[in-house]
Write a protein that holds these residues in place. Structure first.
Motif, PDB file in Angstrom:
ATOM      1  N   GLU A 104       6.709 -50.755  58.111  1.00  0.00           N
ATOM      2  CA  GLU A 104       7.566 -50.238  57.036  1.00  0.00           C
ATOM      3  C   GLU A 104       6.866 -50.193  55.682  1.00  0.00           C
ATOM      4  N   ASP A 105       5.618 -50.614  55.598  1.00  0.00           N
ATOM      5  CA  ASP A 105       4.880 -50.662  54.335  1.00  0.00           C
ATOM      6  C   ASP A 105       4.270 -49.312  53.958  1.00  0.00           C
ATOM      7  N   THR A 106       3.900 -49.225  52.692  1.00  0.00           N
ATOM      8  CA  THR A 106       3.154 -48.088  52.160  1.00  0.00           C
ATOM      9  C   THR A 106       1.821 -48.606  51.639  1.00  0.00           C
ATOM     10  N   VAL A 107       0.738 -47.924  51.977  1.00  0.00           N
ATOM     11  CA  VAL A 107      -0.594 -48.298  51.495  1.00  0.00           C
ATOM     12  C   VAL A 107      -1.163 -47.112  50.722  1.00  0.00           C
ATOM     13  N   VAL A 108      -1.724 -47.409  49.555  1.00  0.00           N
ATOM     14  CA  VAL A 108      -2.405 -46.398  48.750  1.00  0.00           C
ATOM     15  C   VAL A 108      -3.862 -46.823  48.630  1.00  0.00           C
ATOM     16  N   PHE A 109      -4.771 -45.939  49.013  1.00  0.00           N
ATOM     17  CA  PHE A 109      -6.204 -46.183  48.862  1.00  0.00           C
ATOM     18  C   PHE A 109      -6.728 -45.133  47.897  1.00  0.00           C
ATOM     19  N   TYR A 110      -7.349 -45.586  46.814  1.00  0.00           N
ATOM     20  CA  TYR A 110      -7.879 -44.669  45.808  1.00  0.00           C
ATOM     21  C   TYR A 110      -9.350 -44.993  45.571  1.00  0.00           C
ATOM     22  N   PHE A 111     -10.192 -43.974  45.666  1.00  0.00           N
ATOM     23  CA  PHE A 111     -11.615 -44.141  45.381  1.00  0.00           C
ATOM     24  C   PHE A 111     -11.993 -43.161  44.292  1.00  0.00           C
ATOM     25  N   SER A 112     -12.615 -43.675  43.253  1.00  0.00           N
ATOM     26  CA  SER A 112     -13.147 -42.836  42.197  1.00  0.00           C
ATOM     27  C   SER A 112     -14.596 -43.250  41.997  1.00  0.00           C
ATOM     28  N   GLY A 113     -15.494 -42.334  42.235  1.00  0.00           N
ATOM     29  CA  GLY A 113     -16.912 -42.667  42.107  1.00  0.00           C
ATOM     30  C   GLY A 113     -17.765 -41.514  42.605  1.00  0.00           C
ATOM     31  N   HIS A 114     -18.939 -41.844  43.058  1.00  0.00           N
ATOM     32  CA  HIS A 114     -19.886 -40.843  43.528  1.00  0.00           C
ATOM     33  C   HIS A 114     -19.788 -40.689  45.036  1.00  0.00           C
ATOM     34  N   GLY A 115     -20.082 -39.494  45.486  1.00  0.00           N
ATOM     35  CA  GLY A 115     -20.136 -39.209  46.903  1.00  0.00           C
ATOM     36  C   GLY A 115     -21.285 -38.263  47.172  1.00  0.00           C
ATOM     37  N   MET A 116     -21.716 -38.226  48.402  1.00  0.00           N
ATOM     38  CA  MET A 116     -22.752 -37.273  48.789  1.00  0.00           C
ATOM     39  C   MET A 116     -22.692 -37.063  50.286  1.00  0.00           C
ATOM     40  N   GLN A 117     -23.390 -36.055  50.737  1.00  0.00           N
ATOM     41  CA  GLN A 117     -23.452 -35.776  52.158  1.00  0.00           C
ATOM     42  C   GLN A 117     -24.908 -35.749  52.573  1.00  0.00           C
TER      43      GLN A 117
ATOM     44  N   ARG B 221       3.435 -45.164  55.839  1.00  0.00           N
ATOM     45  CA  ARG B 221       2.969 -44.221  54.826  1.00  0.00           C
ATOM     46  C   ARG B 221       1.603 -44.672  54.311  1.00  0.00           C
ATOM     47  N   LEU B 222       0.666 -43.758  54.354  1.00  0.00           N
ATOM     48  CA  LEU B 222      -0.682 -44.022  53.867  1.00  0.00           C
ATOM     49  C   LEU B 222      -1.078 -42.857  52.973  1.00  0.00           C
ATOM     50  N   LEU B 223      -1.383 -43.168  51.727  1.00  0.00           N
ATOM     51  CA  LEU B 223      -1.827 -42.161  50.771  1.00  0.00           C
ATOM     52  C   LEU B 223      -3.283 -42.455  50.432  1.00  0.00           C
ATOM     53  N   VAL B 224      -4.146 -41.490  50.680  1.00  0.00           N
ATOM     54  CA  VAL B 224      -5.575 -41.632  50.396  1.00  0.00           C
ATOM     55  C   VAL B 224      -5.940 -40.621  49.323  1.00  0.00           C
ATOM     56  N   LEU B 225      -6.455 -41.125  48.212  1.00  0.00           N
ATOM     57  CA  LEU B 225      -6.873 -40.282  47.099  1.00  0.00           C
ATOM     58  C   LEU B 225      -8.362 -40.493  46.864  1.00  0.00           C
ATOM     59  N   GLY B 226      -9.089 -39.416  46.798  1.00  0.00           N
ATOM     60  CA  GLY B 226     -10.520 -39.519  46.552  1.00  0.00           C
ATOM     61  C   GLY B 226     -10.940 -38.642  45.393  1.00  0.00           C
ATOM     62  N   ASP B 227     -11.657 -39.235  44.463  1.00  0.00           N
ATOM     63  CA  ASP B 227     -12.194 -38.517  43.322  1.00  0.00           C
ATOM     64  C   ASP B 227     -13.687 -38.800  43.308  1.00  0.00           C
ATOM     65  N   ALA B 228     -14.407 -38.101  44.161  1.00  0.00           N
ATOM     66  CA  ALA B 228     -15.835 -38.352  44.309  1.00  0.00           C
ATOM     67  C   ALA B 228     -16.593 -37.042  44.162  1.00  0.00           C
ATOM     68  N   CYS B 229     -17.586 -37.046  43.285  1.00  0.00           N
ATOM     69  CA  CYS B 229     -18.440 -35.876  43.148  1.00  0.00           C
ATOM     70  C   CYS B 229     -19.188 -35.664  44.456  1.00  0.00           C
TER      71      CYS B 229
ATOM     72  N   THR C  65     -22.834 -35.994  57.631  1.00  0.00           N
ATOM     73  CA  THR C  65     -22.034 -37.165  57.290  1.00  0.00           C
ATOM     74  C   THR C  65     -21.793 -37.282  55.792  1.00  0.00           C
ATOM     75  N   PRO C  66     -20.519 -37.233  55.367  1.00  0.00           N
ATOM     76  CA  PRO C  66     -20.194 -37.492  53.960  1.00  0.00           C
ATOM     77  C   PRO C  66     -20.090 -38.997  53.711  1.00  0.00           C
ATOM     78  N   TYR C  67     -20.490 -39.414  52.532  1.00  0.00           N
ATOM     79  CA  TYR C  67     -20.482 -40.828  52.159  1.00  0.00           C
ATOM     80  C   TYR C  67     -19.799 -41.030  50.818  1.00  0.00           C
ATOM     81  N   LEU C  68     -19.161 -42.183  50.669  1.00  0.00           N
ATOM     82  CA  LEU C  68     -18.746 -42.687  49.366  1.00  0.00           C
ATOM     83  C   LEU C  68     -19.849 -43.639  48.940  1.00  0.00           C
ATOM     84  N   LEU C  69     -20.344 -43.458  47.731  1.00  0.00           N
ATOM     85  CA  LEU C  69     -21.456 -44.286  47.268  1.00  0.00           C
ATOM     86  C   LEU C  69     -20.902 -45.516  46.554  1.00  0.00           C
ATOM     87  N   THR C  70     -20.947 -46.633  47.240  1.00  0.00           N
ATOM     88  CA  THR C  70     -20.553 -47.902  46.652  1.00  0.00           C
ATOM     89  C   THR C  70     -21.676 -48.376  45.735  1.00  0.00           C
ATOM     90  N   VAL C  71     -21.457 -49.467  45.000  1.00  0.00           N
ATOM     91  CA  VAL C  71     -22.421 -49.848  43.964  1.00  0.00           C
ATOM     92  C   VAL C  71     -23.815 -50.124  44.504  1.00  0.00           C
TER      93      VAL C  71
END
Length: 114
Positions: A34-47, A88-96, A51-57
């Motif tokens: 019954e829960d809602t999860v929101v995952f938001y990533f804002s950062g750099h990305g590349m392929q 409910r799962l909301l995934v938001l990505g803001d990655a170049c 394979t696409p990647y989120l660039l962690t620190v």
């Protein structure tokens, strides 16, 4: 529960590949249907290849091997998110999608959804 991982933090709150995986695994053990999860990533990305990647620190894009070991692929992220049993799962990505190795845009064709 709210977890904020930012590059000005250290330890468990640094946005590393393992910290992101740890937080999502922790949530998977506790989230109810019954829960809602929101995952938001804002950062750099590349392929790299297909394979696409989120660039962690700690991401190291020098070649495919270092990138695979140090960044979070969207395939890995999808697996972690699928383990969440939330209704409910909301995934938001803001990655170049720039290639930090070349300093210029990389044409990746069709954008893939996370």
């Amino acid at each position: 529960h709210v977890f904020v991982l930012t590059s000005d933090q250290s330890g468990d709150n640094a946005p590393t590949r393992t910290n992101v995986a740890f937080r999502l695994t922790w949530l998977a053990e506790r989230v109810r249907p019954e829960d809602t999860v929101v995952f938001y990533f804002s950062g750099h990305g590349m392929q790299m290849g297909d394979t696409p990647y989120l660039l962690t620190v700690e991401a190291d894009p020098r070649n495919a091997g270092t990138l695979r070991l140090s960044a979070l692929s969207t395939h890995e992220l999808n697996g972690l998110l699928q383990d969440l049993k939330a209704r409910r799962l909301l995934v938001l990505g803001d990655a170049c999608r720039n290639d930090p190795r070349a300093g210029k845009f990389v044409d990746v064709g069709d954008l893939r959804a996370l």
